[in-house]
Design a protein around this motif. Structure first.
Motif, PDB file in Angstrom:
ATOM      1  N   ALA A 204       0.665  -1.097  -0.018  1.00  0.00           N
ATOM      2  CA  ALA A 204      -0.027  -0.019   0.124  1.00  0.00           C
ATOM      3  C   ALA A 204       0.949   1.225  -0.012  1.00  0.00           C
ATOM      4  N   LEU A 209      -0.035   5.188  -1.993  1.00  0.00           N
ATOM      5  CA  LEU A 209      -0.929   5.952  -0.894  1.00  0.00           C
ATOM      6  C   LEU A 209      -0.530   6.956   0.228  1.00  0.00           C
ATOM      7  N   ARG A 212      -2.123   8.238   5.573  1.00  0.00           N
ATOM      8  CA  ARG A 212      -3.350   8.020   6.575  1.00  0.00           C
ATOM      9  C   ARG A 212      -4.207   7.118   5.907  1.00  0.00           C
ATOM     10  N   MET A 213      -4.261   6.919   4.333  1.00  0.00           N
ATOM     11  CA  MET A 213      -4.873   5.844   4.025  1.00  0.00           C
ATOM     12  C   MET A 213      -4.313   4.575   4.323  1.00  0.00           C
ATOM     13  N   VAL A 214      -3.063   4.392   4.301  1.00  0.00           N
ATOM     14  CA  VAL A 214      -2.433   3.275   4.545  1.00  0.00           C
ATOM     15  C   VAL A 214      -2.862   2.850   5.932  1.00  0.00           C
ATOM     16  N   LEU A 216      -5.414   3.642   7.855  1.00  0.00           N
ATOM     17  CA  LEU A 216      -6.829   3.745   8.253  1.00  0.00           C
ATOM     18  C   LEU A 216      -7.387   2.481   7.367  1.00  0.00           C
ATOM     19  N   HIS A 217      -7.154   2.385   6.091  1.00  0.00           N
ATOM     20  CA  HIS A 217      -7.735   1.573   5.216  1.00  0.00           C
ATOM     21  C   HIS A 217      -6.961   0.078   5.135  1.00  0.00           C
ATOM     22  N   HIS A 218      -5.928   0.022   5.313  1.00  0.00           N
ATOM     23  CA  HIS A 218      -5.224  -1.216   5.416  1.00  0.00           C
ATOM     24  C   HIS A 218      -4.875  -2.036   6.607  1.00  0.00           C
ATOM     25  N   ARG A 221      -7.703  -2.018   9.420  1.00  0.00           N
ATOM     26  CA  ARG A 221      -8.593  -3.211   9.455  1.00  0.00           C
ATOM     27  C   ARG A 221      -8.233  -4.433   9.667  1.00  0.00           C
TER      28      ARG A 221
END
Lengths: 303, 269
Positions: A204, A209, A212-214, A216-218, A221
């Protein structure tokens, strides 16, 4: 999924058997212990017949199960009230306390754990670790009075005990929630640290990316999955902790009912409280496992 | 690492010394002094007096002795029993394993201290019943841990070699498997001691454990909460003591775990 469901049956059976046998662990004659010295012979015979203690053990167990299947928990020896009514009266109070405590724990534990993991070895991490270590060394019967002392007696912000309105719930809920928050902080931190080294997080990042996306999303989860299991398991300790917390704060829930019944030697009520708390725990764990399977694409129960 | 290790061990050693020294204060701890009911800390009683005018510090020391004795006794008994159950389940497998694990599942279905409360409630208060209630409920963790490890060890080559050489089953279990289990078991036992200190205090707090006039931290907290408003020093003294011991033992557990690289199964907590 069906296999997991079937696996619950022997556990529930064992729980029923163990709670049934509890009364038979009473040293000497349980009827004497329950009624005390002053009871008449007629009272004793009546109670013995009422509880079925004069019949063979197997028949007693079968009757116990049969009654439970019809929602009949027996009667309180002390007040003669059906125990099912007592439980129905007290369960909502315990449930609201436990759920509030769980929410407090989630709101504190998850962010603290995430910050600690992202700032590993820096001051936020050290602070979070110190906080969670200290809190997990504070049992409810010490944290409760301490919070009472500071917020109710010294600062006078909240009522000392009782059950009038939302304000009286704050201290017991904090007492229960802090301990769980400590565990969640440590779990979230450990879990996120582990995930941050996984290949999919590197991928990721490598595809550019934003951080923050790395996270929060990856990473999150995947990291929160084991935390779900812990929450399920810990909801049980919340229920057990409620026994002490409710006693400290005079909160009329199932836990207090249990302690009161022990003090009055009202064993049928003791039995019923223990059984209900254990069954709720088994149910919550079952639901957690299903939730886990839903959330984690890697886990599928074989049907 | 070494600095921290010294800190935790120092605190634990301090409490062990206090517990040993408390033998000399046994009489003093029960001495009632009605002129000093709930006095704040003073020169005669450095941590003040309780609701019967007894010296809080002396009772605190006897309470430390109670807490440590109960925790150590119960962990030694349950460690031996639980490990034996786990070894048998893991080594033999099959129906033996299924039966034993089914039993542990039933015990684990009662959250936290609930089952110990239930046992203590029906057995009645007192030290012996307290020990019995805690023993009945605390062996399960060791059994699960040992069984999981034994399952993996059973197929290791040195165990197979011992079997091929005709070693007896107890010899294989104790000479060839147990030594490899020691690190995780000691870590588990360390956490369990902290848990037992809390459990003993919880039961005594509920009036199910140690009975008056014998001092225990749980019983002292129970009395202290009653006089929270007029004598906060009482609750604070006992609470801080309990917390320092539990915290030190828990951190020692963490340090041992990290030092020996033991991976713990969180599902059992």
């Amino acid at each position: 999924m069906i296999k997991r469901l079937l696996g619950v049956i022997p556990v529930v059976f064992g729980v029923l058997l163990l709670t049934f046998l509890l009364v038979h662990l009473v040293p000497g004659d349980p009827v004497d212990v329950m009624l005390g010295e002053s009871a008449t012979q007629a009272d004793r015979t009546e109670l013995r017949a009422d509880l079925g203690l004069d019949r063979p053990l197997v028949i007693q167990f079968a009757t116990y199960l049969n009654k439970l299947a019809h929602g009949d928990f027996g009667r309180s020896i002390h007040t003669q009230t059906p125990i099912a009514n007592l439980l129905a009266e007290r369960l909502p109070a315990t449930a609201s306390l436990a759920i509030t405590a769980l929410l407090i724990a989630l709101c504190l534990g998850l962010p603290l754990g995430i910050v600690a993991a992202l700032k590993q070895h820096q001051w936020p991490d050290k602070l979070a670790t110190l906080l969670s270590l200290t809190l997990s060394a504070m049992p409810h019967f010490w944290l409760g009075p301490l919070l009472m002392l500071v917020f109710a007696l010294w600062l006078g912000w909240l009522p000392v005990s009782g059950m009038d309105g939302v304000a009286s719930m704050v201290l017991p809920a904090l007492t229960l929630g802090f301990g769980l928050a400590a565990i969640l902080t440590r779990m979230t931190r450990a879990s996120l640290l582990e995930v941050l080294h996984e290949d999919f997080v590197r991928t990721a990042r490598a595809k550019g990316l934003p951080e923050r996306m790395v996270i929060l999303h990856h990473a999150l989860r995947a990291a929160l999955l084991p935390v779900v299991t812990v929450i399920g398991l810990q909801l049980g300790s919340l229920l057990a902790g409620a026994v002490i917390t409710e006693t400290v704060f005079g909160w009329d829930g199932v836990g207090r009912l249990l302690v009161e019944s022990i003090e009055k030697r009202d064993y049928p009520v003791t039995q019923a409280c223990v059984l209900v708390i254990a069954l709720i725990y088994v149910l919550v764990n079952l639901l957690t496992d299903f939730l886990y399977a839903r959330l984690d694409p890697r886990v599928r129960f074989t049907v | 690492m070494n600095m921290k290790l010294n800190w935790t061990i120092a605190v634990i050693m301090l409490w062990i010394c206090v517990a040993l020294a408390s033998v000399f204060f046994n009489h003093h701890a029960d001495a009632i002094d009605l002129d000093h009911i709930l006095s704040t800390p003073n020169l005669q009683a450095l941590l003040g007096n309780d609701d019967l005018g007894r010296d809080v510090l002396a009772r605190l020391m006897v309470g430390a002795q109670t807490a440590l004795t109960v925790a150590l006794l119960v962990s030694i008994i349950t460690l031996s029993f639980g490990t034996a159950v786990g070894l048998i389940a893991g080594y033999f497998g099959g129906w033996v394993d299924r039966l034993l694990m089914q039993i542990t599942d039933v015990f684990l279905a009662f959250p936290g201290i609930l089952l110990a409360i239930a046992f203590a409630a029906v057995l009645g208060p007192g030290l012996n019943n307290l020990l019995l209630a805690l023993c009945l409920t605390s062996w399960v963790g060791y059994a699960r841990l040992t069984r999981a490890q034994a399952l993996a060890l059973r197929h290791r080559q040195h165990v197979l070699a011992a079997q091929a050489l005709g070693a007896s089953v107890p010899r294989i279990m104790f000479k060839h498997m147990l030594p490899l289990l020691l690190a995780p078991l000691v870590v588990e036992a360390t956490y369990s001691i902290a848990g037992l200190v809390i459990a003993e205090a919880s039961l005594s707090f509920l009036g199910l454990g140690i009975q008056a006039p014998h001092a225990s931290w749980g019983g002292m907290l129970r009395d202290g909460v009653r006089y929270l408003l007029i004598a906060p020093h009482y609750v604070l003294a006992v609470g801080v003591s309990l917390m320092s011991l539990v915290l030190a033992v828990n951190v020692l557990g963490d340090q041992l775990r990290d030092a020996w690289d033991v991976k713990r199964n969180n599902a059992d907590r």
